[in-house]
Design an enzyme around this catalytic site. Structure first.
Site, PDB file in Angstrom:
ATOM      1  N   HIS A  83       0.861  -1.156   0.000  1.00  0.00           N
ATOM      2  CA  HIS A  83       0.000   0.000   0.000  1.00  0.00           C
ATOM      3  C   HIS A  83       0.908   1.219   0.000  1.00  0.00           C
ATOM      4  CE1 HIS A  83      -3.582   2.233   0.798  1.00  0.00           C
ATOM      5  NE2 HIS A  83      -3.058   2.779   1.867  1.00  0.00           N
TER       6      HIS A  83
ATOM      7  N   LYS B 120      -0.248  10.300   0.979  1.00  0.00           N
ATOM      8  CA  LYS B 120       0.664   9.749  -0.034  1.00  0.00           C
ATOM      9  C   LYS B 120       0.251  10.167  -1.444  1.00  0.00           C
ATOM     10  CE  LYS B 120      -0.154   5.541   1.439  1.00  0.00           C
ATOM     11  NZ  LYS B 120      -0.886   5.722   2.709  1.00  0.00           N
TER      12      LYS B 120
ATOM     13  N   ASP C 211      -1.587   4.033  -4.517  1.00  0.00           N
ATOM     14  CA  ASP C 211      -2.386   3.196  -3.638  1.00  0.00           C
ATOM     15  C   ASP C 211      -1.933   1.738  -3.608  1.00  0.00           C
ATOM     16  OD1 ASP C 211      -4.296   3.400  -1.698  1.00  0.00           O
ATOM     17  OD2 ASP C 211      -5.797   2.408  -2.932  1.00  0.00           O
TER      18      ASP C 211
ATOM     19  N   ARG D 280      18.731  13.286  12.160  1.00  0.00           N
ATOM     20  CA  ARG D 280      19.045  14.661  11.785  1.00  0.00           C
ATOM     21  C   ARG D 280      20.422  14.783  11.164  1.00  0.00           C
ATOM     22  NH1 ARG D 280      17.077  18.765  16.351  1.00  0.00           N
ATOM     23  NH2 ARG D 280      17.985  20.161  14.809  1.00  0.00           N
TER      24      ARG D 280
END
Lengths: 90, 326
Positions: B147, B168, B186, B251
């Site tokens: 998905h 998305k 999808d 980071r």
């Protein structure tokens, strides 16, 4: 406002990985935290700021915190640099 | 997820899918077989014909080329029949005769008797074997469906994943609008060829998209043919997570994170999102940074090396100045 001084004891100085750890630690505190070296002060929660200090072996860092947990913040960060970072050998 | 490590491939389906490519001609009236095709390998039954039955890999597709035919022709009719009969001592899925050769007279009747389909191709044996192996590798490749949305961003396949409703499709649409190409939205079908993951959309859903608030749209109709592509190698999974102040995010970029998919590893980047954050530009940076890494340029590592060098030279300068008391 609370201040504290830490000396960099590991040979390579505060390189990127350590700067990351320092910032990660600073971010956990609510207080506004800064760190300075040779009069240049930067936000202790900014990676590029902290790394950009170029804190080499033997240099001195001054932490300054202001906020509800200022005491803890400075104590924790000073200890991180002086004790934990000092253990880093490379 | 992995649905077909023991995939079953019916001879009839194989015939229908390949009859044009391989110019197949069925020499038997029926295409149903005692066993289906279960492995992606092929077998040349020359040894079995000659009587050496060990390692007769009967479950594979049997390909008869000139070697086998010339050998059979060298035998007298009873010997020929006996040799062909050996083939049918085990259950077969199908026999393919290459190079348009004429099978020995007993082969087709015996095959019909045992219910084994016989096909013939005019292609030369070796090229045919390569094409057949390719086709079977594709059919039997490990595959899964995930998905998410797959977009080609500056030539890098980014697979966006994350919980339903995180945005998305909207990110994919935004990227398409900026000139990148949608592969699938999808539902992404992924197959592994060697170490490479190839993703594509399901045939029925191809380039359709559902955008909450609008409904179904067709990206190719709206943005044109250059906004889509049928398949793309997946190089980075971009996992979208709802921003959580208690969670820590990478980071530095010094350490790469990987996820396993179909037994191979791909890079994973986890991006915290919140309303108003521009993921499109971040996605473009992920692609470009990935390409730089492929070319051996790693920004985080380079920054770190530069920093360490700089601190080292600072130290030397300081020491020099310390004793410089003239």
């Amino acid at each position: 406002m609370v201040t504290g001084i830490a000396r960099v004891k590991n040979k390579n100085g505060i390189h990127l990985r350590l700067a990351g750890e320092l910032v990660k630690a600073a971010t956990r505190f609510q207080s506004r935290v800064t760190v300075s070296k040779d009069g240049r002060e930067v936000d202790a929660k900014s990676i590029l700021g902290v790394a950009g200090l170029g804190a080499e072996f033997g240099s001195e860092l001054q932490f300054r915190a202001e906020g509800s947990d200022e005491n803890d913040a400075v104590a924790h960060l000073v200890s991180l640099v002086e004790n934990e970072f000092a253990r880093e050998t490379n | 997820m992995e649905d077909n490590l023991r995939y079953v491939y019916a001879v009839e389906q194989f015939f229908n899918e390949c009859k044009e490519e391989f110019r197949f001609e069925a020499l038997t009236p029926s295409l149903s077989s005692p066993i289906p095709i279960t492995v992606p390998d092929v077998h040349r039954p020359a040894f079995a014909l000659s009587g050496f039955m060990e390692f007769y890999l009967h479950e594979r597709i049997q390909v008869i080329g000139e070697t086998e035919i010339v050998y059979l022709r060298s035998l007298d009719p009873p010997g020929q029949r006996e040799a062909v009969q050996r083939l049918f001592t085990k259950a077969l899925c199908c026999i393919i005769i290459a190079k348009g050769l004429e099978p020995p007279p007993d082969l087709v009747p015996l095959a019909i008797e045992h219910g084994v389909p016989v096909l013939r191709t005019p292609l030369l044996t070796t090229p045919f074997l390569h094409m057949l192996a390719d086709h079977l590798e594709d059919v039997f490749a490990p595959r899964t469906t995930v998905h998410g949305s797959l977009v080609d961003v500056y030539g890098v396949g980014l697979l966006f994943s994350g919980q339903s409703g995180i945005g998305k499709s909207e990110i994919a649409l935004d990227l398409v609008e900026r000139g990148h190409r949608l592969v699938a939205d999808d539902v992404v079908e992924i197959i592994r060829r060697g170490d490479v993951l190839i993703g594509r959309g399901s045939e029925h859903l191809r380039h359709f998209m559902e955008i909450r608030g609008i409904g179904i749209i067709n990206v190719m109709d709206i943005f044109g043919i250059r906004s889509v592509r049928i398949q793309k190698r997946i190089e980075v999974e971009v996992r979208l997570e709802v921003w959580d102040p208690k969670k820590e995010w990478d980071r530095l970029g010094l350490d790469e994170k990987h996820v396993e998919m179909l037994g191979t590893k791909i890079r994973q980047v986890v991006i915290p999102i919140y309303p108003g954050k521009n993921i499109t530009v971040i996605a473009e940076s992920i692609s470009l940074n990935h390409m730089l890494k492929v070319y051996g340029i790693d920004a985080a590592k380079r920054f770190n090396t530069q920093l360490i060098d700089m601190m080292e030279s600072d130290r030397k300068t300081r020491r020099y100045l310390k004793y410089d008391t003239e």
